[in-house]
Design a protein around this motif. Structure first.
Motif: not given
Length: 359
Positions: A234-247, A271-280
């Motif tokens: 799994l690779i992030t397609q856009s930036g995910i801010p800290r605290g935001h969910p992974v979708t 990655a279901e029901q997960m959120q970032a703990i740092r800016n990705l």
């Protein structure tokens, strides 16, 4: 090695004249000895010429047997004594057996390197005056084996030198670093298992879509160090801010080449029901250490609380007094009565009741 013959006639001879008995006895003795040699040769897989059957008393007269003699070993712990029985008369005798043969061995016909796949022409039979432990003495014993170490012409073939080959893969053309190793670029070969450690061996599945880790020459036998295996991660397609969910909207499965971190995520379900703990940043490989379970209930949310009483289930709208993750306890407030209820978060905006807390 000569063995003493213990022969004892346990039944009488026919009542013929003395001269006829001697003549018949000589012929019968030859028949008995020949049949005994045949039986032992077949039973022990030996050459008949190496087997000696020597009567203990040369004067013993062997009676005529109208049928073939039957043989067996009377002592389970030894094959030095043979019992012969004439089925038609019941006459029997104990015979001593001696086997005279040199020890067979194999020796190499040429100089061969470690990993060489042995064939029948690589060895020849040799006779030894005394036995040597660990020798391979049967041409069939080398079939399908490779050499664990280099040998020279004339060396005796030892069992410890023979190893079972494993399937390997050799390049039939040069492959540049980073280039995909295509199936048309490799040939299947058999290689000695001793030349590669377990961690170096590669399979066709691992080679599928793999890239060369460095420039590789034609004829190179591939090991795991020569390739970068292809993985789906799994690779992030856009930036995910800290605290935001992974979708599904901000991640995707993509090819990755090389060694994977142990906590890399390789399917959407992980990655279901997960959120970032740092800016990705976009293009980041998703790892478990980057994520934490998402809060499915947040402080101030309206929560549908289900309370079961026997067969009856009641649903009440409550107010969340704190955040909660899946299956975590959460404190809820009944806005109408002012009661605080301990519950378990079961889904986004949903919980099941546990107990009432007095205010």
């Amino acid at each position: 090695m000569n063995l003493a013959l213990a022969a004892a006639a346990l039944a009488g001879t026919p009542n013929d004249s003395h001269g006829e008995s001697i003549s018949q006895g000589v012929d019968s003795k030859h028949i008995l000895v020949s049949q005994a040699q045949d039986w032992v040769a077949e039973d022990r897989q030996l050459q008949k010429s190496t087997i000696e059957v020597a009567p203990s008393d040369r004067r013993l007269i062997i009676p005529v047997c109208n049928t073939a003699f039957e043989f067996n070993y009377p002592f389970a712990s030894s094959q030095k004594t043979l019992r012969a029985v004439c089925p038609s008369s019941g006459w029997q005798i104990f015979l001593g057996i001696s086997v005279h043969q040199s020890d067979n061995a194999l020796r190499y016909t040429g100089n061969f390197k470690a990993g060489h796949q042995l064939t029948g022409t690589d060895v020849e039979l040799a006779s030894l005056s005394s036995a040597i432990a660990g020798l391979a003495g049967d041409l069939r014993a080398i079939e399908g084996f490779s050499l664990a170490s280099a040998v020279r012409a004339g060396d005796l073939v030892m069992q410890r030198q023979l190893v079972t080959p494993i399937e390997g893969y050799r390049l039939n053309r040069a492959v540049a670093a980073g280039e995909i190793v295509e199936s048309s670029s490799i040939d299947s070969i058999l290689i000695a298992s001793a030349t590669l450690s377990a961690g170096q061996t590669v399979t066709l599945e691992q080679l599928d879509g793999a890239r060369a880790a460095r420039d590789l020459a034609a004829g190179k036998v591939l090991s795991s160090y020569d390739i970068k295996k292809r993985h789906q991660v799994l690779i992030t397609q856009s930036g995910i801010p800290r605290g935001h969910p992974v979708t599904r909207a901000n991640i995707a499965l993509q090819d990755y080449y090389g060694k994977l971190p142990n906590d890399s995520l390789q399917n959407y379900r992980s990655a279901e029901q997960m959120q970032a703990i740092r800016n990705l940043a976009a293009g980041t490989m998703l790892r478990l250490s980057d994520l934490t379970p998402i809060d499915i209930i947040r402080k101030g949310d309206n929560v549908q609380l289900s309370v079961r009483a026997g067969a009856l289930e009641i649903t009440v709208t409550m107010l969340a007094l704190e955040n909660a993750r899946l299956e975590q306890r959460v404190l809820l407030l009944n806005p109408e009565s002012g009661e605080e209820i301990q519950a378990i978060a079961t889904a986004v905006g949903q919980a099941r009741g546990l107990s009432t807390v007095a205010r």
